[in-house]
Design an enzyme around this catalytic site. Structure first.
Site, mmCIF file in Angstrom:
data_model
loop_
_atom_site.group_PDB
_atom_site.id
_atom_site.type_symbol
_atom_site.label_atom_id
_atom_site.label_comp_id
_atom_site.label_asym_id
_atom_site.label_seq_id
_atom_site.Cartn_x
_atom_site.Cartn_y
_atom_site.Cartn_z
ATOM 1 N N GLU A 112 31.765 74.425 14.387
ATOM 2 C CA GLU A 112 30.554 74.703 15.182
ATOM 3 C C GLU A 112 30.885 74.832 16.662
ATOM 4 O O GLU A 112 31.512 73.948 17.250
ATOM 5 C CB GLU A 112 29.519 73.592 14.949
ATOM 6 C CG GLU A 112 28.237 73.839 15.761
ATOM 7 C CD GLU A 112 27.034 73.033 15.289
ATOM 8 O OE1 GLU A 112 27.114 72.324 14.265
ATOM 9 O OE2 GLU A 112 25.990 73.125 15.974
ATOM 10 N N ASP B 208 23.875 67.459 3.875
ATOM 11 C CA ASP B 208 24.428 66.630 4.946
ATOM 12 C C ASP B 208 24.227 65.148 4.674
ATOM 13 O O ASP B 208 23.105 64.717 4.343
ATOM 14 C CB ASP B 208 23.709 66.946 6.273
ATOM 15 C CG ASP B 208 24.471 67.957 7.104
ATOM 16 O OD1 ASP B 208 25.715 68.023 6.993
ATOM 17 O OD2 ASP B 208 23.823 68.677 7.879
HETATM 18 O O1 KIV Z 1 22.477 70.593 9.981
HETATM 19 C C1 KIV Z 1 22.815 71.780 10.050
HETATM 20 O O2 KIV Z 1 21.990 72.703 9.995
HETATM 21 C C2 KIV Z 1 24.227 72.074 10.250
HETATM 22 C C3 KIV Z 1 24.602 73.493 10.556
HETATM 23 C C4 KIV Z 1 24.274 73.805 11.951
HETATM 24 C C5 KIV Z 1 26.015 73.782 10.233
HETATM 25 O O3 KIV Z 1 25.046 71.214 10.172
#
Ligand code: KIV
Length: 283
Positions: free
Chosen positions: A201, A102
């Protein structure tokens, strides 16, 4: 599903399990073959080793690390440096899985140059294989710029936790037609911009089905029903380490909070009662 179709999907599941390394192309092939994609989060070396050994297709180094690793209420505080630390630990633990990281809040929303620089830092400093970012139309330019530098991008629509203060709640998104239509458009924009996959989500299952069948890239759902091309859960939630979090979409496979607590209580008793260490446990 008809019997012959089911047998061919079973065969494909076995073939994909044998794949030495999962790539973004493997995920595309899985969608075409009707084989569901499994994705879980991991944030450290030891957990990544276990999850990878089990045969997971994708490991997401999610900014949910902010919640489950650091104890923050939201995903907003985690920094790019911290994400790189988690991601590099995960990468050292895997042989097969595709590792997606991310881009944290504040590392890409400014402009596409900032987004590209953050993505490059993640790829260079962690050895991960792809990045994920939240949003639709508003991140199109950033997605294109990151992909043009050779970095694969996963999108994320529906409930996007980095915007929690805009939404004000973690409730199901896109239940009204206007928002559902916007999500359909955003999914198309992300696909056209070059995303290799999109996380959906907490949206209605029917909408996720609709979006998944209209895209050629795979969707990965969390609280988005069974018709996405894959599923993702936060590992702490599915292992029951995080006891309080009980949304309807979560299936718990273990009750580790209680099991670990019992093991620790047992250890404390053994130490206090002089049972540990015993004759065989000393030099
Ligand atoms: O940060 C995370 O764990 C996520 C998932 C919930 C898809 O983005």
């Amino acid at each position: 599903m008809q019997a012959t179709q089911a047998t061919s999907v079973q065969k494909s599941i076995i073939d994909f399990k044998k794949a030495k390394k999962v790539t973004t192309h493997t995920l595309q092939e899985m969608k075409q073959a009707g084989v569901k994609i499994s994705m879980l989060t991991a944030y450290d070396f030891s957990m990544a080793r276990i999850v990878d050994a089990a045969g997971i297709d994708v490991i997401l180094v999610g900014d949910s690390a902010s919640n489950v690793m650091a104890g923050h209420e939201t995903t907003l505080p985690i920094t790019l440096d911290q994400m790189i630390y988690h991601a590099s630990s995960v990468v050292r633990g895997i042989d097969r899985a595709l590792v997606v990281v991310d881009l944290p809040f504040g590392s890409y929303q400014g402009n596409s140059k900032e987004a590209l620089n953050s993505a490059i830092r993640i790829m260079k400093e962690s050895g991960a294989h792809a990045v994920k970012l939240e949003g639709g139309k508003e991140v199109k330019e950033s997605v294109e710029r990151i992909i043009s530098a050779g970095v694969p991008v996963m999108g994320h629509l529906g409930l996007t936790p980095q915007s929690i203060y805009k939404f004000g709640t973690y409730a199901v998104r896109a239940t009204e037609e206007q928002e559902a239509e916007r999500l359909r458009e955003d999914a198309m924009i992300l696909q056209q911009a070059g995303c290799f996959s999109i996380v959906l989500e907490k949206i209605p299952a029917a909408l996720a089905d609709d979006v998944s069948s209209s895209l050629f890239i795979p969707t990965i759902g969390i609280g988005a029903g069974p018709d996405c091309d894959g599923q993702v859960l936060v590992i702490h939630d599915m292992l029951g380490i995080n006891k309080e979090f009980k949304p309807r979409f979560l299936r718990r496979y273990l009750n580790l909070f209680d099991d670990i607590r019992k093991a620790v209580e047992h250890y404390i008793d053994d130490v206090k009662s002089l049972d540990f260490p015993n004759e065989n446990e000393k030099y």
